[in-house]
Design a protein around this motif. Sequence first.
Motif, short mmCIF file in Angstrom:
data_model
loop_
_atom_site.label_atom_id
_atom_site.label_comp_id
_atom_site.label_asym_id
_atom_site.label_seq_id
_atom_site.Cartn_x
_atom_site.Cartn_y
_atom_site.Cartn_z
N LEU A 50 0.83 -1.20 0.00
CA LEU A 50 0.00 0.00 0.00
C LEU A 50 0.86 1.26 0.00
CD1 LEU A 50 -2.67 -1.10 2.62
CD2 LEU A 50 -2.80 -1.25 0.13
N ARG A 52 2.01 5.01 0.96
CA ARG A 52 2.04 5.76 2.21
C ARG A 52 1.59 7.19 1.94
NH1 ARG A 52 2.98 0.55 2.86
NH2 ARG A 52 4.00 0.06 4.81
N GLU A 213 -5.99 8.83 9.15
CA GLU A 213 -6.53 7.48 9.40
C GLU A 213 -5.83 6.53 8.44
OE1 GLU A 213 -7.69 4.71 11.12
OE2 GLU A 213 -8.70 6.40 12.05
N ARG A 214 -5.79 5.25 8.79
CA ARG A 214 -5.14 4.26 7.92
C ARG A 214 -5.85 4.19 6.57
NH1 ARG A 214 -1.61 0.46 10.13
NH2 ARG A 214 -1.21 0.89 12.32
N ALA A 216 -5.96 2.79 2.31
CA ALA A 216 -5.47 1.85 1.31
C ALA A 216 -5.28 2.58 -0.02
CB ALA A 216 -6.39 0.65 1.17
N CYS A 217 -6.38 3.03 -0.65
CA CYS A 217 -6.24 3.56 -2.02
C CYS A 217 -5.81 5.02 -2.07
CB CYS A 217 -7.54 3.36 -2.80
SG CYS A 217 -8.90 4.42 -2.28
N VAL A 223 -12.86 3.19 0.83
CA VAL A 223 -13.64 3.57 2.02
C VAL A 223 -13.01 3.00 3.30
CG1 VAL A 223 -16.01 3.96 2.81
CG2 VAL A 223 -15.63 3.27 0.48
N GLY A 224 -11.69 3.02 3.35
CA GLY A 224 -11.00 2.51 4.52
C GLY A 224 -10.78 3.56 5.59
N VAL A 226 -12.03 6.21 7.26
CA VAL A 226 -13.16 7.07 7.64
C VAL A 226 -13.05 7.61 9.06
CG1 VAL A 226 -14.74 5.93 6.04
CG2 VAL A 226 -14.51 5.08 8.39
#
Lengths: 254, 300
Positions: A50, A52, A213-214, A216-217, A223-224, A226
């Motif tokens: 992923l 950064r 927040e952590r 991904a895309c 929608v990771g 949030v």
Amino acid sequence: MKHIEKAKVISNRYIADDICDLVIECPNIAKEAGAGQFVEVYPDNGENLLARPISICEIDKTKGTVRLVFRIVGKGTALFSELKSGDIIRVLGPCGNGYRLMEDSKKTALLVGGGIGIPPLLETCKELECNKIAVLGYSSGSFLAEEFTRAGAKVYISTDDGSEGFKGNTVDLLKAEDIKADVIYSCGPKIMLKFLSQWAMERGIDCYVSMEERMACGIGACVGCVIPIKDGGDWTYKKVCKDGPVFDCKEVIW
Amino acid sequence: MDTKVNICGVELKNPVMTASGTFGSGREFSELTDLNGIGGVVVKGVAAVPWKGNPAPRIAEVYGGMLNSVGLQNPGVDYFIENDIPFLRQFDTKIVVNVCGHSIDQYKDVVRKLRGQDVDMLELNISCPNVDEGGMAFGTDPVMVEKVVYEVKKDADKPLIVKLSPNVTDITATAKAAARGGADALSLINTLTGMKIDIHKRAPVLYRKIGGMSGPAVKPIALRMVYEVCKCVDVPVIGMGGISNGEDAVEFIMAGATAVAIGTANFINPRATADTVRGIEEYMEKYNVSDLSEIRGIIE
């Protein structure tokens, strides 16, 4: 519009024990980037997949470069710390919504940064054309502080251990110095942003906070990343990467 | 060279689709890649009413992959019909709607609302590991799988793909059950349940502790399951799980998949779908394959 670029490393150096100052050439991203936005940097090492998210510290549209000042916190950032000039890294950006900058030159903007939340405020400081105060909080020692001075800000420093400036946190410093402002732009640990927001709301000052927040895309599809945001009488999860990272502090549910 | 594939009467210009939940409804990716180049866009799960999803952290990186526990956050089917169908119809790609629910009635509600809408296929999500009711709870028991597929199929006016969970002892049992229930096609795999612990904080990384694992690290497991399922059912299979490029896709096709879907790779390379299509074409050219049927299911 976002771009994916194979960016060339112009320079990379340590400016504190675990803080790197990386300048990369990515003209398409630099052209569209603004204060408070971030880029996604891909490790491309086969293990860490992923990207950064790293905030943009400075933009040079003429040279087509962006400056990223980041803390080494894990494998991805450790990898980036080893980049040498001439190396190529894959970068996506600019991502997210940055700070909406105040245009009234007679007013005063207050920049409040904590730790690795300080870098994105430097570009913000440079783009603002009003009275500027920067309150920069560190655990120990400082970095980038002189650059805020050169960008025209009156700088206050706080450190947790008292090694530089005021001993304590940024919000205590604001109270101790009785600092006044018309708008606040902030980035830093969530706990700092929370107490800063309370301080700002008690005084009726507009305050914009950059959240984390952590992810991904990095573009709003997975929608990771949030956080809960007020929505009329209800609440909803908004995406830090696409709806933020900058939010009005009054909307955030702390 | 012909990359066209046919799934239950729907012709895709190429066998590369997107895996649900990794591509939204294509809007974000349309800035970075040409949606016209994708065989079919399988949209993020759509429920009868808006779902809030799970608290963050929802994402954790693991070796060669990632965990997610998004929990099917979505704005609901009415929003989808109004906003996402018209958006996707601007592009020359097939629209596949992933349907989620907490109960059979909720799945049926979504499918009924989609009747007559301009979409090409439905994908029944009975395999999401990140919700307490519905999702994987339906997808791991063959008796339940057959029942929910049978009930939903009655209301569907488009071909129904059933997405299977890999979190079972025998994937062929749920695959056969879905086919008996009336599935027109199967897609697999959904994510494998997994976990990560932050040893410094002495706490799970994900808020819900357990999430779904995806990415290149799961590909051998997905390929094995696709191979087993293709051997035991007659309906077309859409293979997915860790596919990142054309070579990966060709493996799944050789295992018997009619089409493939790109999931986590979209996050790592927003142009992964286009790169996969090109990779398949390069393979076909190199080995003089004129139609994918020449290599489909060639592994005995």
